[in-house]
Design a protein around this motif. Structure first.
Motif, PDB file in Angstrom:
ATOM      1  N   CYS A 186       0.815  -1.224   0.000  1.00 47.23           N
ATOM      2  CA  CYS A 186       0.000   0.000   0.000  1.00 47.23           C
ATOM      3  C   CYS A 186       0.849   1.274   0.000  1.00 47.23           C
ATOM      4  CB  CYS A 186      -0.961   0.006   1.194  1.00 47.23           C
ATOM      5  SG  CYS A 186      -0.171   0.283   2.802  1.00 47.23           S
ATOM      6  N   LEU A 187       2.185   1.133   0.108  1.00 47.56           N
ATOM      7  CA  LEU A 187       3.128   2.248   0.055  1.00 47.56           C
ATOM      8  C   LEU A 187       2.975   3.230   1.214  1.00 47.56           C
ATOM      9  CD1 LEU A 187       3.274   3.014  -3.787  1.00 47.56           C
ATOM     10  CD2 LEU A 187       4.756   1.525  -2.427  1.00 47.56           C
ATOM     11  N   LEU A 188       2.611   2.718   2.387  1.00 41.60           N
ATOM     12  CA  LEU A 188       2.608   3.550   3.589  1.00 41.60           C
ATOM     13  C   LEU A 188       3.972   3.454   4.266  1.00 41.60           C
ATOM     14  CD1 LEU A 188       0.933   5.338   5.567  1.00 41.60           C
ATOM     15  CD2 LEU A 188       0.565   3.242   6.909  1.00 41.60           C
ATOM     16  N   LEU A 189       4.612   4.606   4.462  1.00 42.45           N
ATOM     17  CA  LEU A 189       5.847   4.677   5.244  1.00 42.45           C
ATOM     18  C   LEU A 189       5.492   4.624   6.716  1.00 42.45           C
ATOM     19  CD1 LEU A 189       7.879   7.498   3.482  1.00 42.45           C
ATOM     20  CD2 LEU A 189       8.706   5.180   3.879  1.00 42.45           C
ATOM     21  N   GLN A 190       6.240   3.852   7.516  1.00 42.79           N
ATOM     22  CA  GLN A 190       5.863   3.685   8.911  1.00 42.79           C
ATOM     23  C   GLN A 190       7.036   3.175   9.738  1.00 42.79           C
ATOM     24  OE1 GLN A 190       2.993   0.136   8.911  1.00 42.79           O
ATOM     25  NE2 GLN A 190       3.334   0.571   6.738  1.00 42.79           N
ATOM     26  N   ILE A 191       6.932   3.408  11.055  1.00 43.58           N
ATOM     27  CA  ILE A 191       7.874   2.819  12.005  1.00 43.58           C
ATOM     28  C   ILE A 191       7.082   1.938  12.965  1.00 43.58           C
ATOM     29  CG2 ILE A 191       9.452   4.788  11.827  1.00 43.58           C
ATOM     30  CD1 ILE A 191       8.463   5.647  14.626  1.00 43.58           C
ATOM     31  N   PRO A 192       7.742   1.009  13.647  1.00 36.41           N
ATOM     32  CA  PRO A 192       7.024   0.186  14.618  1.00 36.41           C
ATOM     33  C   PRO A 192       6.476   1.035  15.758  1.00 36.41           C
ATOM     34  CG  PRO A 192       9.173  -0.770  14.093  1.00 36.41           C
ATOM     35  CD  PRO A 192       9.150   0.600  13.508  1.00 36.41           C
ATOM     36  N   ALA A 193       5.328   0.647  16.278  1.00 38.12           N
ATOM     37  CA  ALA A 193       4.706   1.357  17.404  1.00 38.12           C
ATOM     38  C   ALA A 193       5.302   0.834  18.706  1.00 38.12           C
ATOM     39  CB  ALA A 193       3.194   1.171  17.375  1.00 38.12           C
ATOM     40  N   LEU A 194       6.446   1.392  19.078  1.00 41.75           N
ATOM     41  CA  LEU A 194       7.177   0.910  20.254  1.00 41.75           C
ATOM     42  C   LEU A 194       6.851   1.690  21.513  1.00 41.75           C
ATOM     43  CD1 LEU A 194      10.645   0.301  18.573  1.00 41.75           C
ATOM     44  CD2 LEU A 194       8.822  -1.353  19.005  1.00 41.75           C
ATOM     45  N   ILE A 195       6.273   2.882  21.369  1.00 41.34           N
ATOM     46  CA  ILE A 195       5.790   3.638  22.515  1.00 41.34           C
ATOM     47  C   ILE A 195       4.338   3.988  22.255  1.00 41.34           C
ATOM     48  CG2 ILE A 195       8.066   4.585  23.081  1.00 41.34           C
ATOM     49  CD1 ILE A 195       7.230   7.201  21.807  1.00 41.34           C
ATOM     50  N   THR A 196       3.581   4.182  23.299  1.00 44.18           N
ATOM     51  CA  THR A 196       2.167   4.492  23.144  1.00 44.18           C
ATOM     52  C   THR A 196       1.956   5.991  23.165  1.00 44.18           C
ATOM     53  OG1 THR A 196       1.670   4.506  25.517  1.00 44.18           O
ATOM     54  CG2 THR A 196       1.609   2.360  24.374  1.00 44.18           C
ATOM     55  N   PRO A 197       0.880   6.481  22.557  1.00 43.00           N
ATOM     56  CA  PRO A 197       0.583   7.915  22.655  1.00 43.00           C
ATOM     57  C   PRO A 197       0.455   8.387  24.099  1.00 43.00           C
ATOM     58  CG  PRO A 197      -0.706   6.939  20.893  1.00 43.00           C
ATOM     59  CD  PRO A 197      -0.021   5.794  21.612  1.00 43.00           C
ATOM     60  N   ALA A 198      -0.036   7.517  24.998  1.00 42.92           N
ATOM     61  CA  ALA A 198      -0.181   7.919  26.399  1.00 42.92           C
ATOM     62  C   ALA A 198       1.168   8.228  27.031  1.00 42.92           C
ATOM     63  CB  ALA A 198      -0.893   6.820  27.185  1.00 42.92           C
ATOM     64  N   GLU A 199       2.228   7.520  26.599  1.00 43.20           N
ATOM     65  CA  GLU A 199       3.557   7.775  27.147  1.00 43.20           C
ATOM     66  C   GLU A 199       4.097   9.132  26.697  1.00 43.20           C
ATOM     67  OE1 GLU A 199       6.199   3.958  27.400  1.00 43.20           O
ATOM     68  OE2 GLU A 199       4.878   3.722  25.679  1.00 43.20           O
ATOM     69  N   THR A 200       3.652   9.603  25.552  1.00 46.22           N
ATOM     70  CA  THR A 200       4.158  10.859  25.001  1.00 46.22           C
ATOM     71  C   THR A 200       3.285  12.043  25.339  1.00 46.22           C
ATOM     72  OG1 THR A 200       5.154   9.676  23.144  1.00 46.22           O
ATOM     73  CG2 THR A 200       4.798  12.034  22.860  1.00 46.22           C
ATOM     74  N   TYR A 210      10.550  10.425  14.085  1.00 46.95           N
ATOM     75  CA  TYR A 210      10.754  10.133  15.509  1.00 46.95           C
ATOM     76  C   TYR A 210       9.588   9.313  16.027  1.00 46.95           C
ATOM     77  CZ  TYR A 210       8.831  14.994  15.508  1.00 46.95           C
ATOM     78  OH  TYR A 210       8.152  16.151  15.256  1.00 46.95           O
ATOM     79  N   HIS A 211       9.717   8.821  17.263  1.00 51.58           N
ATOM     80  CA  HIS A 211       8.834   7.748  17.727  1.00 51.58           C
ATOM     81  C   HIS A 211       7.371   8.129  17.820  1.00 51.58           C
ATOM     82  CE1 HIS A 211      12.852   6.458  19.328  1.00 51.58           C
ATOM     83  NE2 HIS A 211      12.462   5.356  18.722  1.00 51.58           N
ATOM     84  N   GLU A 212       7.073   9.409  17.976  1.00 52.07           N
ATOM     85  CA  GLU A 212       5.660   9.784  18.047  1.00 52.07           C
ATOM     86  C   GLU A 212       5.056   9.968  16.667  1.00 52.07           C
ATOM     87  OE1 GLU A 212       5.446  14.458  18.939  1.00 52.07           O
ATOM     88  OE2 GLU A 212       6.615  13.342  20.406  1.00 52.07           O
ATOM     89  N   HIS A 213       5.876   9.927  15.613  1.00 51.54           N
ATOM     90  CA  HIS A 213       5.385   9.897  14.239  1.00 51.54           C
ATOM     91  C   HIS A 213       5.386   8.444  13.774  1.00 51.54           C
ATOM     92  CE1 HIS A 213       6.553  14.326  13.131  1.00 51.54           C
ATOM     93  NE2 HIS A 213       5.525  14.244  13.950  1.00 51.54           N
ATOM     94  N   PHE A 214       4.229   7.841  13.735  1.00 47.31           N
ATOM     95  CA  PHE A 214       4.159   6.419  13.408  1.00 47.31           C
ATOM     96  C   PHE A 214       4.106   6.161  11.906  1.00 47.31           C
ATOM     97  CE2 PHE A 214       2.353   6.802  17.683  1.00 47.31           C
ATOM     98  CZ  PHE A 214       3.137   5.885  18.363  1.00 47.31           C
ATOM     99  N   GLN A 215       3.595   7.128  11.120  1.00 44.45           N
ATOM    100  CA  GLN A 215       3.547   6.951   9.671  1.00 44.45           C
ATOM    101  C   GLN A 215       3.733   8.292   8.972  1.00 44.45           C
ATOM    102  OE1 GLN A 215       0.800   5.146  11.317  1.00 44.45           O
ATOM    103  NE2 GLN A 215      -0.329   7.007  11.743  1.00 44.45           N
TER     104      GLN A 215
END
Length: 428
Positions: free
Chosen positions: A49-63, A213-218
């Motif tokens: 689907c050509l979505l750029l992404q990183i693994p979700a290693l931290i949750t939004p609640a942590e940030t 960065y980690h809070e940018h998931f895609q």
């Protein structure tokens, strides 16, 4: 890892930035001797689907439960929001009978202009501290994370929104499909959705790796955003190319059931992406060499300044700056300290690299030889703020998209070559 949009297993590596701490976890002095968690920062592409992404290693609640970023500290960003509200009022014929909801409304930087225009509105902001600032500024704000449950409650407690605004949040949600359904739940059946998000075209073409960065998931093209919005029955009707954040998209979407015809600008931007080879997997290989070139040029420049006995400090402590500092391995031997307008960050230290953060007046006190600007996307605004450093012969340097010095001799934005002989442009 499965693609969070289409569940495909066909993900390929685009750029591995190593392991870094969360970019907004600024350290208090009593945390400097404590362990600091780091997480892999590895950008991948779904070849289906050509979505750029990183693994979700931290949750939004942590940030985002308590957040260090306050939108109103950028004058240009507040003006950008004010202009948007004025244009939306005219475009959508918003009145005192309308209802506007902004998701991730931060400190009320945008909705304050809706309040001033007499348009009923509501901010939805998960961070308690910045939500408090919004309410203090007179912006109605609910402190909650948007999900399908909270969206249904907001809709029932208020009413469907004529306009839902989601600026710089569509990249921040690991549950992409659930969040998209939540946006649709907030909307009236004839309503509008406006999304602003960094354009992956600029990320790839200009090597803007520090936006990862980690809070940018895609990370989106119009092509991948269309696919994401379609999962909730939404269609992209119009698109604008913006200068913000180094080059962003403003996507205007409506319920697909309305059958609205997209403007020609949608096809135009899709064509730009196609011409940049971003509608096929091979086009994404360009990011790694451009990222490595930025690191090599910046480190060479800083090492040369140190060898010459020059004093180098930073300006700004943005999340993107922490990706840059950690990836390049920059510590206080090369960047003595940085300053920031946000008092929340004063007396703290950058995550991972432990560079101290002071108030901006520290630069006037110390009169360093070089000021390195970390929020390079605000080049016009920051150059105007720091033009006075030329009075003691200091240089103002921007690291991206290519290392360059700002011209401090006039009010025009003119970039001159660095020692490496390369030139570049700041925020578009």
């Amino acid at each position: 890892m499965l693609c969070r949009l289409c569940d495909s297993e066909r993900l390929t590596s685009v750029l591995d930035l190593g392991a870094t701490p969360p970019c907004e976890k600024f350290l208090a002095p009593d945390e400097l001797d404590l362990p600091e968690p780091t997480y892999p920062l590895h950008l991948r592409l779904c070849t289906d689907c050509l979505l750029l992404q990183i693994p979700a290693l931290i949750t939004p609640a942590e940030t985002f439960t308590e957040y260090a970023y306050f939108s109103s500290y950028s004058d240009s960003w507040v003006r950008h929001a004010q202009t948007f509200v004025a244009q939306a009022i005219e475009r959508l014929d918003l009145t005192a009978q309308s209802f506007v909801v902004e998701v991730a409304s931060n400190d009320g930087y945008l909705l304050r202009h809706a309040v001033a225009a007499g348009i009923p509105c509501l901010g939805v902001e998960p961070s308690v501290n910045v939500g408090d600032a919004a309410r203090a500024a007179g912006v109605p704000t609910e402190t909650t994370f948007l999900d399908e449950d909270s969206a249904a409650k907001i809709r029932a407690a208020h009413r469907p929104a004529d306009l839902v605004v989601a600026n710089n949040v569509y990249a921040h949600v690991p549950d992409l499909r659930g969040f998209t359904r939540s946006l649709r739940e907030l909307m009236a059946d004839d309503g509008w959705l406006s999304i602003e998000v960094h354009h992956a075209l600029n990320l790839l073409r200009l090597g803007q790796f520090d936006t990862i960065y980690h809070e940018h998931f895609q990370y989106y093209t119009v092509h991948s955003a269309q696919r994401a919005l379609a999962t909730a029955g939404l269609s992209v009707i119009d698109v604008e190319l913006l200068d913000t954040h180094g080059g962003s998209l403003r996507l205007w979407a409506r319920p697909t059931a309305l059958g609205a015809t997209p403007t020609g600008r949608v096809a135009d931007v899709l064509r730009l992406e196609r011409d940049a080879d971003l509608h096929q997997a091979d086009g994404y290989t360009q990011l790694r060499p451009r990222t490595e070139a930025v690191r090599h040029d910046l480190l060479r420049f800083l090492l040369d300044q140190r060898a010459a006995g020059k004093r180098v400090v930073g300006y700004g402590a943005p999340g993107k700056g922490n990706t840059l500092l950690n990836y390049c391995g920059i510590r206080t031997d090369l960047l003595e300290y940085t300053v920031d307008r946000n008092p929340y960050k004063h007396g703290r230290f950058t995550p991972g690299t432990r560079i101290p953060i002071h108030a901006p007046d520290r630069i006037e006190l110390d009169r360093p030889d070089v000021v390195l600007v970390l929020p390079w996307n605000l080049e016009t605004e920051i150059t105007a703020q720091l033009r006075h450093i030329a009075s003691w012969g200091a240089e103002l340097v921007y690291p991206l998209p290519a290392l360059h010095r700002a011209d401090l001799t006039s009010h025009n934005e003119v970039n001159s070559a660095t020692h490496s002989g390369k030139t570049g442009r700041g925020a578009r």
